[in-house]
Design a protein around this motif. Structure first.
Motif, PDB file in Angstrom:
ATOM      1  N   ILE A  10     -34.244  61.273 -17.657  1.00 34.67           N
ATOM      2  CA  ILE A  10     -34.291  62.479 -16.833  1.00 34.67           C
ATOM      3  C   ILE A  10     -34.606  62.114 -15.382  1.00 34.67           C
ATOM      4  O   ILE A  10     -34.028  62.663 -14.438  1.00 34.67           O
ATOM      5  CB  ILE A  10     -35.325  63.467 -17.400  1.00 34.67           C
ATOM      6  CG1 ILE A  10     -34.833  63.994 -18.755  1.00 34.67           C
ATOM      7  CG2 ILE A  10     -35.568  64.612 -16.433  1.00 34.67           C
ATOM      8  CD1 ILE A  10     -35.809  64.903 -19.469  1.00 34.67           C
ATOM      9  N   GLU A  11     -35.516  61.166 -15.205  1.00 31.70           N
ATOM     10  CA  GLU A  11     -35.838  60.705 -13.851  1.00 31.70           C
ATOM     11  C   GLU A  11     -34.646  59.985 -13.236  1.00 31.70           C
ATOM     12  O   GLU A  11     -34.329  60.163 -12.047  1.00 31.70           O
ATOM     13  CB  GLU A  11     -37.049  59.767 -13.900  1.00 31.70           C
ATOM     14  CG  GLU A  11     -37.603  59.374 -12.544  1.00 31.70           C
ATOM     15  CD  GLU A  11     -38.181  60.534 -11.759  1.00 31.70           C
ATOM     16  OE1 GLU A  11     -38.198  60.461 -10.515  1.00 31.70           O
ATOM     17  OE2 GLU A  11     -38.597  61.531 -12.386  1.00 31.70           O
ATOM     18  N   LEU A  58     -31.566  60.527 -13.808  1.00 30.63           N
ATOM     19  CA  LEU A  58     -30.517  61.488 -13.480  1.00 30.63           C
ATOM     20  C   LEU A  58     -30.609  61.985 -12.033  1.00 30.63           C
ATOM     21  O   LEU A  58     -29.623  62.428 -11.457  1.00 30.63           O
ATOM     22  CB  LEU A  58     -30.582  62.685 -14.435  1.00 30.63           C
ATOM     23  CG  LEU A  58     -30.001  62.459 -15.842  1.00 30.63           C
ATOM     24  CD1 LEU A  58     -30.458  63.559 -16.789  1.00 30.63           C
ATOM     25  CD2 LEU A  58     -28.480  62.389 -15.781  1.00 30.63           C
ATOM     26  N   LYS A  59     -31.800  61.885 -11.441  1.00 29.33           N
ATOM     27  CA  LYS A  59     -31.971  62.300 -10.047  1.00 29.33           C
ATOM     28  C   LYS A  59     -31.250  61.350  -9.096  1.00 29.33           C
ATOM     29  O   LYS A  59     -30.840  61.746  -7.996  1.00 29.33           O
ATOM     30  CB  LYS A  59     -33.458  62.351  -9.692  1.00 29.33           C
ATOM     31  CG  LYS A  59     -34.267  63.354 -10.500  1.00 29.33           C
ATOM     32  CD  LYS A  59     -35.745  63.266 -10.130  1.00 29.33           C
ATOM     33  CE  LYS A  59     -36.594  64.223 -10.967  1.00 29.33           C
ATOM     34  NZ  LYS A  59     -38.042  64.102 -10.635  1.00 29.33           N
ATOM     35  N   ASN A  60     -31.103  60.093  -9.521  1.00 29.51           N
ATOM     36  CA  ASN A  60     -30.508  59.067  -8.658  1.00 29.51           C
ATOM     37  C   ASN A  60     -29.065  58.730  -9.028  1.00 29.51           C
ATOM     38  O   ASN A  60     -28.305  58.244  -8.181  1.00 29.51           O
ATOM     39  CB  ASN A  60     -31.346  57.788  -8.707  1.00 29.51           C
ATOM     40  CG  ASN A  60     -32.770  57.994  -8.239  1.00 29.51           C
ATOM     41  OD1 ASN A  60     -33.005  58.768  -7.325  1.00 29.51           O
ATOM     42  ND2 ASN A  60     -33.719  57.314  -8.884  1.00 29.51           N
ATOM     43  N   ARG A  85     -25.794  60.351 -10.242  1.00 24.90           N
ATOM     44  CA  ARG A  85     -25.029  61.579 -10.483  1.00 24.90           C
ATOM     45  C   ARG A  85     -23.641  61.238 -11.000  1.00 24.90           C
ATOM     46  O   ARG A  85     -23.162  60.118 -10.847  1.00 24.90           O
ATOM     47  CB  ARG A  85     -24.914  62.390  -9.191  1.00 24.90           C
ATOM     48  CG  ARG A  85     -26.240  62.713  -8.516  1.00 24.90           C
ATOM     49  CD  ARG A  85     -27.110  63.594  -9.395  1.00 24.90           C
ATOM     50  NE  ARG A  85     -28.372  63.923  -8.788  1.00 24.90           N
ATOM     51  CZ  ARG A  85     -28.588  64.951  -7.975  1.00 24.90           C
ATOM     52  NH1 ARG A  85     -27.583  65.747  -7.648  1.00 24.90           N
ATOM     53  NH2 ARG A  85     -29.786  65.179  -7.474  1.00 24.90           N
TER      54      ARG A  85
END
Length: 212
Positions: A175-176, A178-180, A182
């Motif tokens: 999940i973390e 996924l922020k970086n 895309r």
């Protein structure tokens, strides 16, 4: 240049049955233009000659399969497109495809080296599959690599670190990540590919083929 192309096809013919796979084929066989360098033009011409089977494996019983992959089908030379008679659009992986891809990357079922280093239950994987809708295989690989770095970044004493001291990977790491990381393919690109397939593809894409 063109001699290497001729040699590649000759070797393929000698060792047949053979598969010649050319990734990013558009970079090698893009549309010819007056701006082409002479060496580039000769390579393209030689490739077309070999695709016609004029020199090396023109017999009817030849067993050499040529596969080219590209994300830029419109850039292909028209003569190349005519010779590559089967044109298949490969959609982004659906939920089942992403599940298989992720399983091969992160579960100990596929690697005993990952024993006790993956802390993800079936529900976690289900959630990850949901969150990665629209991700390509390359995107999923990059995401997994980024997630795997999360436990490493928590290590303060790298000099005295060993594998046993690294905590297991869990859903929160993905999940973390996924922020970086895309998704790299947007809907405009997908519509463009579908339009190309409608015009040149060997098989139509059905609505159910695109369902996640």
């Amino acid at each position: 240049g063109e001699k290497m192309v001729r040699t590649m096809f000759a070797i393929a013919a000698i060792h047949q049955p053979t598969v010649i796979f050319i990734d990013e084929i558009d970079s090698l066989l893009c549309a010819r233009s007056d701006a082409d360098q002479e060496s580039s033009r000769r390579i393209k011409t030689e490739f077309l000659v070999q695709l016609d089977g004029a020199n090396t494996f023109g017999s009817e019983d030849a067993r050499v399969l040529i596969i080219g992959a590209t994300n830029r089908p419109n850039d292909l030379d028209e003569a190349v497109r005519r010779r590559l008679v089967k044109r298949l659009y490969i959609p982004l992986p659906n939920a089942a495809g992403r599940r298989q891809f992720i399983a091969r990357l992160i579960t100990k079922e596929f690697s005993t080296d990952l024993d006790n280093k993956i802390d993800m239950q079936e529900a976690d994987i289900d959630e990850l599959i949901r969150l990665t809708k629209g991700y390509s295989g390359a995107d999923l690989k990059a995401l997994s690599t980024e997630a795997a770095m999360m436990p490493l970044r928590e290590i303060t004493d790298i000099a005295n670190c060993n594998c046993d001291s690294i905590r297991p990977l869990h859903l929160g790491d993905f999940i973390e990540a996924l922020k970086n990381v895309r998704q790299s393919v947007n809907q405009k690109d997908l519509d463009h590919f579908l339009e190309w397939n409608d015009t040149y593809g060997s098989f139509p894409i059905r609505a159910e083929d695109l369902k996640d």
